[in-house]
Motif scaffolding. Structure first.
Motif: not given
Length: 202
Positions: A36-46, A61-76
């Motif tokens: 069952r699909p629950m939630a999308p991650v809105r940003e285009p991430v790896l 991956i940011r437009p300037d070529g940089g790269r950030w690291i995030g923690h995506a919530d399982w539920d949202t």
């Protein structure tokens, strides 16, 4: 969307953002029904290299070529940014450790090697520079400590390296190195060596 290109997975300079995103599914149903699909991650991430009870790591991956690291919530699918940076600063290959430790690789604008960055539970950071080679694919040990393993690419040679972040300023004295390949190694070699490894922090 399309699967990520190798240049994206290996954090190569100039790699484009993913053509697609991440959709979270619920796999808990015992029936033969599709997940069952629950939630999308809105940003285009790896997808990242570690998960915990609250979510999973991602790279943006940011437009300037940089790269950030995030923690995506399982539920949202909402992302909490753990590591950001200035234009062109690439932060990649992150992993979670016990008690709030975080390790990842950082390459500044115009640099060709990754340094290793270690963040303790209090938010203090320590950088192990890539003087003798490029740090790749860190991974905490499974003994509940902050002991760490990582790959170091030296030209076309690849080493597996152990170090103990708990040693603080004396961390370099804890390094132990084992050579895995003496020629023809590249970033993809380190990636594939660790591709089946996913850290689950509970």
């Amino acid at each position: 969307g399309l699967p990520p290109e190798w240049s994206m997975l290996l954090a190569e300079p100039g790699s484009p953002p993913p053509d697609g995103g991440v959709l979270i599914h619920d796999l808990s149903s015992p029936s033969a029904e599709p997940p069952r699909p629950m939630a999308p991650v809105r940003e285009p991430v790896l997808l990242g290299r570690a998960v915990d009870d609250a979510g999973f790591l991602v790279e943006f991956i940011r437009p300037d070529g940089g790269r950030w690291i995030g923690h995506a919530d399982w539920d949202t699918g909402e992302i909490r940014w753990l590591v950001t940076g200035g234009p062109g600063e690439v932060n990649a290959f992150a992993t979670l450790g016990p008690g709030g430790w975080l390790a990842w690789c950082r390459r500044g604008p115009g640099e060709d090697r990754f340094s290793l960055v270690l963040r303790d539970p209090a938010g203090n950071e320590q950088v192990v520079p890539g003087r003798s080679g490029s740090w790749l694919m860190p991974r905490f040990a499974l003994d509940g400590t902050a002991r760490l393993f990582a790959m170091v690419l030296r030209g076309s040679a690849l080493d597996a390296v152990f170090l103990d972040p708990d040693a603080g300023p004396a961390i370099m004295a804890t390094i132990r190195r084992t050579t895995l390949a003496t020629d023809s190694a590249e970033v993809a070699t380190a990636y594939q060596a660790m591709a089946a490894d996913l850290t689950m922090i509970t």
